[in-house]
Scaffold this active site. Structure first.
Site, PDB file in Angstrom:
ATOM      1  N   LYS A 166       0.862  -1.191   0.000  1.00 30.30           N
ATOM      2  CA  LYS A 166       0.000   0.000   0.000  1.00 30.30           C
ATOM      3  C   LYS A 166       0.887   1.226   0.000  1.00 30.30           C
ATOM      4  O   LYS A 166       2.037   1.170   0.448  1.00 30.30           O
ATOM      5  CB  LYS A 166      -0.881   0.019   1.259  1.00 30.30           C
ATOM      6  CG  LYS A 166      -2.098   0.894   1.137  1.00 30.30           C
ATOM      7  CD  LYS A 166      -3.232   0.159   0.435  1.00 30.30           C
ATOM      8  CE  LYS A 166      -4.422   1.040   0.163  1.00 30.30           C
ATOM      9  NZ  LYS A 166      -5.590   0.229  -0.266  1.00 30.30           N
ATOM     10  N   ASP A 171      -7.062   4.400  -4.428  1.00 26.14           N
ATOM     11  CA  ASP A 171      -7.723   4.268  -3.123  1.00 26.14           C
ATOM     12  C   ASP A 171      -8.326   5.663  -2.875  1.00 26.14           C
ATOM     13  O   ASP A 171      -8.564   6.400  -3.845  1.00 26.14           O
ATOM     14  CB  ASP A 171      -6.725   3.851  -2.030  1.00 26.14           C
ATOM     15  CG  ASP A 171      -7.404   3.389  -0.740  1.00 26.14           C
ATOM     16  OD1 ASP A 171      -7.837   2.232  -0.665  1.00 26.14           O
ATOM     17  OD2 ASP A 171      -7.530   4.204   0.205  1.00 26.14           O
TER      18      ASP A 171
END
Ligand code: NDP
Ligand code: 2IT
Length: 445
Positions: A126, A166
Site C-alpha cells: 500500500k 484508493d
C-alpha cells in the site's frame, strides 16, 4: 487471545509505536489465529507471524511540487511493500491529509490477507501521501503526481509492485502517474499500475468492482438467512468510488438506498438515491453531496450529522477506517439491522464489530467484502499480460465468481474452525494459511 500469540503481539506493538491503526489491524487478525497455531506449530517455529508483521520494504520520500500560485509545497510519499509470498506487491495509493506511516501499514497489512483470499497471484502492499487533492486544480494534481512518480518509479514494476487507486486516487491520478512512469522509463509497461483508462490498458468493470463486489458478497451472506437485497432498506456511507457503485448494484438487486454521506454530512432520499445524478455531481463536477440535495426535490441534507443515525436493514460502510463505532452499531441494531458489508477498509471499530456479532448481525469484514476491487485489478494485469481486453459481461462474471468464491472460503473456514457464520475468523484464517504456507515453502527470507 492465545498466550503464544500475545507475546508476539506485544513485541509487534512495541516495535511500531504510535501507529494506532496498524496496531488495531494486527490485534484483530491475531485474535483469530490461535486455533491455526494449534494445528500448525511449524508456523510458530518459522516465525511466520513475526515476519508477516515486518514489511519486506518501506519507502518514505519527499514530494516537492509547485501550486498554481508558484508556491513550493512539500508532501510526504509512502510505499510499504509488505509481503510478496503470493505475487508482486499489490495495493492502492491513498492521497488524503490524514495519511501517515501507521495508516499505510494498516492498509498494507490488511491487503496481504485480502489478496490471498481472492485466489489471485498477488502479494500485499500500500502507499500514498498526505497530499490533499480537494480543491486542487487538474494542473496541480498533475504536477503532484509527476513528482510522486519521479521517486516511486524506481521501486515498482509489473513483476515487482503494482499500485492502483484508493481514497483520493482515481482514473485522473492513475493517468498522470502512468504517463510519468512511461516517460521516465521509456517503456509502455501496462501492468505497472491498475485502474487505468479503458482505452489505454484499463479493464472494464474495474471502476465498479469494489462497490459491486461488496454487494455481491453481502448478497451471499443474506442468502444464508434465506433472503436477498430485494426489498432491503440500505444505508451507505461515503459518496466516492466504492459508495456510488455499491449504491448502484444494491438498487439493481431491488434494494432502496435511502442515505449516503461525505465527510461534511449526509443526505436522506427516501425514494432511493438517483445514481445518475449522484455520478453527475460527484464524478463529473467533483462537487459535494449537498449539491445533490439542492437539485433533487424531497431530499434533505443533514449538515455534520452521522449517516448511522438512519435506520436500515443493511449497512454498507464505504468511506474510511473507524467511521462506525460501538454506539452507532448499537443504534443500527436497535433499528432492525440484518447485515453489514464493509466496502471500506476497517470502517467498523473493534467495539462495533463486537456489537454486530453479539446481536447475530451478518458481518462481512472489509478484507473479504471489498476484495472485488483488487481482484479486478488482478484481472486487469491478466489482460495486460496477454495484450487482450475482455467484455464487460465476461469480466463481471469473473468478478461475481471470485466474490462468491471468497464468501464460500470464509464460510467454510469458519465452519471448519467451529464458528459458523463468523466471517471475521473465516477471512483471517483463510487468508493467513495461504500466505503462511507459501512463506514456509520459500524459506527464511
Ligand atoms: P474516494 O476518494 O472515491 O471516496 C472516499 C469517500 O469517503 C468520500 O465520500 C469521502 O468524503 C469519504 N471520506 C474519506 N475520508 C473520510 C473521513 N475521514 N470521514 C468521513 N468521510 C470520509 O475513495 P474510495 O471510494 O475509493 O474509497 C473508500 C474506502 O474504500 C476506503 O476505505 C478505501 O480504502 C476502500 N477501498 C477502496 C477500493 C477501491 O478500489 N477504490 C478497494 C477496496 C477498498 P469527502 O469527499 O468529504 O472526503
Ligand atoms: O484497498 C484496496 O483493496 C484497494 N484500494 C484496491 C487495490 C488495487 O490494487 O486495486
Amino acid at each position: 487471545m492465545d498466550a503464544r500469540l500475545e507475546a508476539i503481539r506485544d513485541t509487534v506493538l512495541a516495535r511500531n509505536p504510535g501507529e494506532a491503526e496498524f496496531h488495531q489491524a494486527v490485534v484483530e487478525v491475531f485474535e483469530s489465529l490461535g486455533p491455526v497455531h494449534d494445528r500448525h506449530p511449524e508456523f510458530l517455529d518459522a516465525a511466520i507471524l513475526e515476519r508477516l508483521c515486518e514489511p519486506e520494504r518501506q519507502i518514505i520520500f519527499r514530494v516537492p511540487w509547485t501550486d498554481d500560485a508558484g508556491r513550493v509545497r512539500i508532501n510526504r510519499g509512502f510505499r510499504v511493500e509488505f509481503n510478496s509470498a503470493l505475487g508482486p506487491y499489490k495495493g492502492g495509493l491513498r492521497f488524503h491529509p490524514s495519511v501517515y506511516l501507521g495508516i499505510v501499514k494498516f492498509l498494507g497489512f490488511e491487503q496481504i490477507f485480502k489478496n490471498a483470499l481472492t485466489g489471485m497471484p498477488i502479494g500485499g502492499g500500500k502507499g500514498g501521501s498526505d497530499f490533499d487533492p480537494r480543491g486542487r486544480s487538474d494542473a496541480e494534481v498533475m504536477r503532484f503526481c509527476q513528482s510522486f512518480m519521479t521517486e516511486l518509479y524506481r521501486h515498482i514494476g509489473e513483476y515487482t509492485d503494482v499500485p492502483a487507486g484508493d481514497i483520493g486516487v482515481g482514473a485522473r491520478e492513475i493517468g498522470y502517474l502512468f504517463g510519468q512512469y512511461k516517460r521516465i522509463t521509456n517503456r509502455y509497461e501496462s501492468g505497472v499500475l491498475t485502474g487505468k483508462g479503458i482505452s489505454w490498458g484499463g479493464s472494464l468493470v474495474r471502476p465498479e468492482a469494489t462497490g459491486f463486489g461488496t454487494v455481491i458478497f453481502t448478497q451471499e451472506m443474506l442468502k444464508t438467512r434465506g433472503t436477498s437485497f430485494d426489498g432491503q432498506r440500505v444505508v451507505v456511507s461515503g459518496s466516492g468510488n466504492v459508495a456510488i457503485n455499491a449504491i448502484a448494484k444494491a438498487q439493481s438487486l431491488g434494494a432502496t438506498v435511502v442515505a449516503c454521506s461525505d465527510s461534511s454530512g449526509y443526505i436522506m432520499d427516501e425514494a432511493g438515491i438517483d445514481v445518475g445524478l449522484l455520478r453527475e455531481v460527484k464524478e463529473v463536477e467533483r462537487g459535494r453531496l449537498k449539491d445533490y440535495a439542492v437539485r433533487r426535490p424531497g431530499v434533505s441534507y443533514v449538515d455534520g450529522g452521522s449517516v448511522w443515525d438512519v435506520d436500515a436493514t443493511v449497512a454498507l460502510p464505504c468511506a474510511t477506517q473507524n467511521e462506525l463505532d460501538g454506539g452507532a452499531a448499537a443504534r443500527l441494531v436497535r433499528g432492525g439491522l440484518l447485515a453489514v458489508g464493509e466496502g471500506a477498509n476497517m470502517p467498523s471499530t473493534r467495539d462495533a464489530v463486537a456489537v454486530f456479532q453479539e446481536a447475530g448481525v451478518l458481518f462481512g469484514p472489509g478484507k473479504a467484502a471489498n476484495a472485488g476491487g483488487v481482484a479486478t485489478s488482478a484481472l486487469e494485469m491478466q489482460q495486460n499480460a496477454s495484450r487482450d481486453s475482455w467484455s464487460f459481461e465476461h469480466t463481471e462474471e469473473r468478478l461475481t465468481d471470485i466474490m462468491v468464491g471468497i464468501h464460500h472460503r470464509c464460510a467454510a473456514t469458519a465452519d471448519e474452525y467451529g464458528e459458523p457464520g463468523n466471517y471475521v475468523l473465516g477471512a483471517n484464517i483463510g487468508g493467513f494459511v495461504k500466505v503462511a504456507e507459501a512463506m514456509l515453502a520459500q524459506g527464511l527470507i
